[in-house]
Design an enzyme around this catalytic site. Sequence first.
Site, PDB file in Angstrom:
ATOM      1  N   LYS A 184      61.987  61.649  70.429  1.00  0.00           N
ATOM      2  CA  LYS A 184      60.753  62.402  70.683  1.00  0.00           C
ATOM      3  C   LYS A 184      60.410  62.915  71.346  1.00  0.00           C
ATOM      4  CE  LYS A 184      57.025  62.069  71.286  1.00  0.00           C
ATOM      5  NZ  LYS A 184      56.287  62.971  72.090  1.00  0.00           N
ATOM      6  N   GLU A 260      61.306  51.469  78.986  1.00  0.00           N
ATOM      7  CA  GLU A 260      61.503  51.195  80.708  1.00  0.00           C
ATOM      8  C   GLU A 260      60.789  52.206  81.158  1.00  0.00           C
ATOM      9  OE1 GLU A 260      65.058  54.247  81.627  1.00  0.00           O
ATOM     10  OE2 GLU A 260      66.584  52.508  80.960  1.00  0.00           O
ATOM     11  N   CYS A 294      59.579  57.256  88.207  1.00  0.00           N
ATOM     12  CA  CYS A 294      59.085  56.014  87.635  1.00  0.00           C
ATOM     13  C   CYS A 294      58.903  54.774  88.707  1.00  0.00           C
ATOM     14  CB  CYS A 294      59.440  55.485  86.518  1.00  0.00           C
ATOM     15  SG  CYS A 294      61.558  55.554  86.601  1.00  0.00           S
ATOM     16  N   GLU A 396      48.890  52.006  88.476  1.00  0.00           N
ATOM     17  CA  GLU A 396      50.175  53.026  88.989  1.00  0.00           C
ATOM     18  C   GLU A 396      49.542  54.324  88.966  1.00  0.00           C
ATOM     19  OE1 GLU A 396      53.101  54.212  86.002  1.00  0.00           O
ATOM     20  OE2 GLU A 396      54.527  54.384  87.320  1.00  0.00           O
TER      21      GLU A 396
HETATM   22  P1  NAD Z   1      53.611  58.131  77.906  1.00  0.00           P
HETATM   23  O1  NAD Z   1      54.059  56.675  77.686  1.00  0.00           O
HETATM   24  O2  NAD Z   1      51.905  59.056  77.986  1.00  0.00           O
HETATM   25  O3  NAD Z   1      54.511  59.570  76.376  1.00  0.00           O
HETATM   26  C1  NAD Z   1      56.170  59.052  77.061  1.00  0.00           C
HETATM   27  C2  NAD Z   1      55.947  59.444  75.508  1.00  0.00           C
HETATM   28  O4  NAD Z   1      56.280  58.434  74.285  1.00  0.00           O
HETATM   29  C3  NAD Z   1      56.057  60.731  75.390  1.00  0.00           C
HETATM   30  O5  NAD Z   1      56.430  61.603  73.807  1.00  0.00           O
HETATM   31  C4  NAD Z   1      54.505  60.531  74.846  1.00  0.00           C
HETATM   32  O6  NAD Z   1      54.422  61.227  73.352  1.00  0.00           O
HETATM   33  C5  NAD Z   1      55.230  59.036  73.162  1.00  0.00           C
HETATM   34  N1  NAD Z   1      54.137  58.577  72.821  1.00  0.00           N
HETATM   35  C6  NAD Z   1      52.397  58.001  73.674  1.00  0.00           C
HETATM   36  N2  NAD Z   1      52.261  57.643  72.833  1.00  0.00           N
HETATM   37  C7  NAD Z   1      52.928  57.135  71.412  1.00  0.00           C
HETATM   38  C8  NAD Z   1      53.046  56.152  70.712  1.00  0.00           C
HETATM   39  N3  NAD Z   1      51.815  55.050  70.428  1.00  0.00           N
HETATM   40  N4  NAD Z   1      53.850  55.955  69.948  1.00  0.00           N
HETATM   41  C9  NAD Z   1      55.134  56.719  70.476  1.00  0.00           C
HETATM   42  N5  NAD Z   1      55.193  57.787  71.122  1.00  0.00           N
HETATM   43  C10 NAD Z   1      54.095  58.019  72.086  1.00  0.00           C
HETATM   44  O7  NAD Z   1      54.456  58.635  79.439  1.00  0.00           O
HETATM   45  P2  NAD Z   1      54.446  59.801  80.143  1.00  0.00           P
HETATM   46  O8  NAD Z   1      53.330  59.925  81.000  1.00  0.00           O
HETATM   47  O9  NAD Z   1      55.425  60.835  79.485  1.00  0.00           O
HETATM   48  O10 NAD Z   1      55.967  59.179  81.546  1.00  0.00           O
HETATM   49  C11 NAD Z   1      55.010  58.885  82.455  1.00  0.00           C
HETATM   50  C12 NAD Z   1      54.995  57.148  82.155  1.00  0.00           C
HETATM   51  O11 NAD Z   1      56.695  56.428  82.243  1.00  0.00           O
HETATM   52  C13 NAD Z   1      54.916  56.401  84.026  1.00  0.00           C
HETATM   53  O12 NAD Z   1      53.957  55.805  83.570  1.00  0.00           O
HETATM   54  C14 NAD Z   1      56.541  56.351  84.683  1.00  0.00           C
HETATM   55  O13 NAD Z   1      56.406  54.915  85.069  1.00  0.00           O
HETATM   56  C15 NAD Z   1      57.566  55.747  82.984  1.00  0.00           C
HETATM   57  N6  NAD Z   1      58.491  55.712  83.259  1.00  0.00           N
HETATM   58  C16 NAD Z   1      59.552  55.077  83.678  1.00  0.00           C
HETATM   59  C17 NAD Z   1      60.846  55.514  84.040  1.00  0.00           C
HETATM   60  C18 NAD Z   1      61.890  53.906  84.040  1.00  0.00           C
HETATM   61  O14 NAD Z   1      62.708  54.117  83.330  1.00  0.00           O
HETATM   62  N7  NAD Z   1      61.124  53.412  83.835  1.00  0.00           N
HETATM   63  C19 NAD Z   1      60.995  56.424  84.281  1.00  0.00           C
HETATM   64  C20 NAD Z   1      59.956  57.640  82.979  1.00  0.00           C
HETATM   65  C21 NAD Z   1      58.912  57.258  83.023  1.00  0.00           C
HETATM   66  O1  6OD Z   2      68.370  57.783  86.629  1.00  0.00           O
HETATM   67  C1  6OD Z   2      68.459  57.422  85.444  1.00  0.00           C
HETATM   68  O2  6OD Z   2      68.663  57.377  85.143  1.00  0.00           O
HETATM   69  C2  6OD Z   2      66.466  56.903  85.267  1.00  0.00           C
HETATM   70  N1  6OD Z   2      66.447  56.212  84.025  1.00  0.00           N
HETATM   71  C3  6OD Z   2      65.981  57.826  86.087  1.00  0.00           C
HETATM   72  C4  6OD Z   2      63.770  56.730  85.661  1.00  0.00           C
HETATM   73  C5  6OD Z   2      63.303  57.555  86.624  1.00  0.00           C
HETATM   74  C6  6OD Z   2      62.196  57.763  86.846  1.00  0.00           C
HETATM   75  O3  6OD Z   2      61.198  58.265  86.419  1.00  0.00           O
END
Ligand code: NAD
Ligand code: 6OD
Length: 492
Positions: A184, A260, A294, A396
């Site tokens: 998804k 993550e 992130c 954040e």
């Molecule tokens: P988000 O949580 O809004 O959405 C992520 C995904 O989850 C999307 O595909 C969304 O459609 C889906 N989703 C949303 N609500 C859901 C639910 N209730 N059930 C199932 N799926 C659902 O995040 P975003 O805005 O797309 O991305 C930004 C966030 O992602 C930031 O908080 C960032 O820090 C985090 N992030 C973390 C990492 C990591 O490796 N730790 C990496 C990249 C991004």
């Molecule tokens: O480099 C990666 O493998 C990874 N998971 C990066 C995540 C970045 C967050 O935005």
Amino acid sequence: MTGEQSRDVTRLPCWVGGREVTDGPSFDKISPVDGSLVATVTEAGQETVDAAVAAARRALDAGWATSPVGQRGALLRRIADRIDERFDDLVAAEMRDTGKPLSLVRELDVARAAMNFRSFADTIAAEGMDSYLTDLADGRKALNYAVSKPVGVVAVIVPWNLPLLLLTWKVAPALACGNAVVVKPSEETPSSATLLAEIMAEAGVPDGVYNVVHGFGPGSAGELITTHRGIDAVTFTGETSTGSAIMRAVAPRVRPVSFELGGKNPAVVFADTDLERTLDGLARSTFLNTGQVCLATERIYVERPIFDDVAAGLAERARKLRLGRPEDPATTTGPLISVGHRTKVRSYLDLAVAEGAEVLTGGGVPDLGADLDGGAWIEPTLWTGLDNTHRTVREEIFGPVAALIPFDDEEEAVRLANDTDYGLAAAVWTQNLERGHRVAQRMRVGMAWVNTWYLRDLRSPFGGTGLSGIGREGGRHSLHFYSEPTNVCIQL
Ligand code: NAD
Ligand code: 6OD
């Protein structure tokens, strides 16, 4: 690296059992560059999600789950080769959805997609089998060995900030271990996951092993897969609050999750640091991908004697960033992902000022001319005058922003950096390597860098602690999540 677009990229289907699905409602994907329509996307309802999960199960039962490891490794390499061949198509897809600068998409996002598959082909080939000889005091002896099996049908839910990189980071190990996936992608970035379905078919991945369901979270494809009885595990990257909702959704069926999540990552800069190198590193860790990483630095703690130099040097670098169209080679910085996300980031620009921040640079919406007015542009922004009690420093923001805060000694730096509910990443800048090791080890995070940031070895454990996640992925850590052992004990 020749492109060969075979499909209308403005109409994106779901992908189930090796076939396009276009039934049902659709939604529009809007460009963050100028507000134009990028694509019309088929939204998966219950029927499509059921079909995707059933297709994945059929593929497992048809022999994918028990296919030889060497065969799967070879297939992962073919996928990587095919990604290289369709490199330009993937770059175009990622640029259309995100508005990222061309160089960033080429050097990070799409390059990493191929690397992810090659890296997990290597990892799975090197994975040995656990076996133990039991020798008890009462004379009994036994041989134990553990057979690794795929978990089954894995739901892969990913965000929009590094769409293809993060998707393949999970799909590659899942397939290496013999799972089938229902993916998804974010509603903001549907293109590259759809193109990857074509690439999978071209590489010879059996039908049903890779399925794509498009849609949103609550009440849509996201919720439908996390609550589905046919899903055996969920791997998720995204916001902490979404991780919490997914945890509740899978709790009744006690399925494993790998999360993550978000971060509020610190950089700690000591006075003995190499200033120019540090400023370049901080500019990268704060502003790369318009701060939508992130791991990005949003809190910069600086030892007091060099505070003013760091603030001035970083502000100068921020002012040199060039915002513009992704295909323009002079562009260093793209828009935020959407006007909706910009509304959130702007609310923090206002909040910071209300909390008493001094704006060193940025602080608003840039004027880039009429043709970019409909985009989600924001100025790279730096603040001083805030501290750890302010919401701007605790929450954040996920934009090109950071607060600079002075400290007086190592103990205070560690205390301030660790004073957060998150725990994803940290960067320590010092020429004293002994201190670098010491401080990095004391960071309450999953990943600490010294004199660098976001330098990756794909075998190392990736993930966070606290609100930043559950579990680690990368190398054998991924294999642990995507496989399950059955132990066999034979009395000798
Ligand atoms: P988000 O949580 O809004 O959405 C992520 C995904 O989850 C999307 O595909 C969304 O459609 C889906 N989703 C949303 N609500 C859901 C639910 N209730 N059930 C199932 N799926 C659902 O995040 P975003 O805005 O797309 O991305 C930004 C966030 O992602 C930031 O908080 C960032 O820090 C985090 N992030 C973390 C990492 C990591 O490796 N730790 C990496 C990249 C991004
Ligand atoms: O480099 C990666 O493998 C990874 N998971 C990066 C995540 C970045 C967050 O935005």
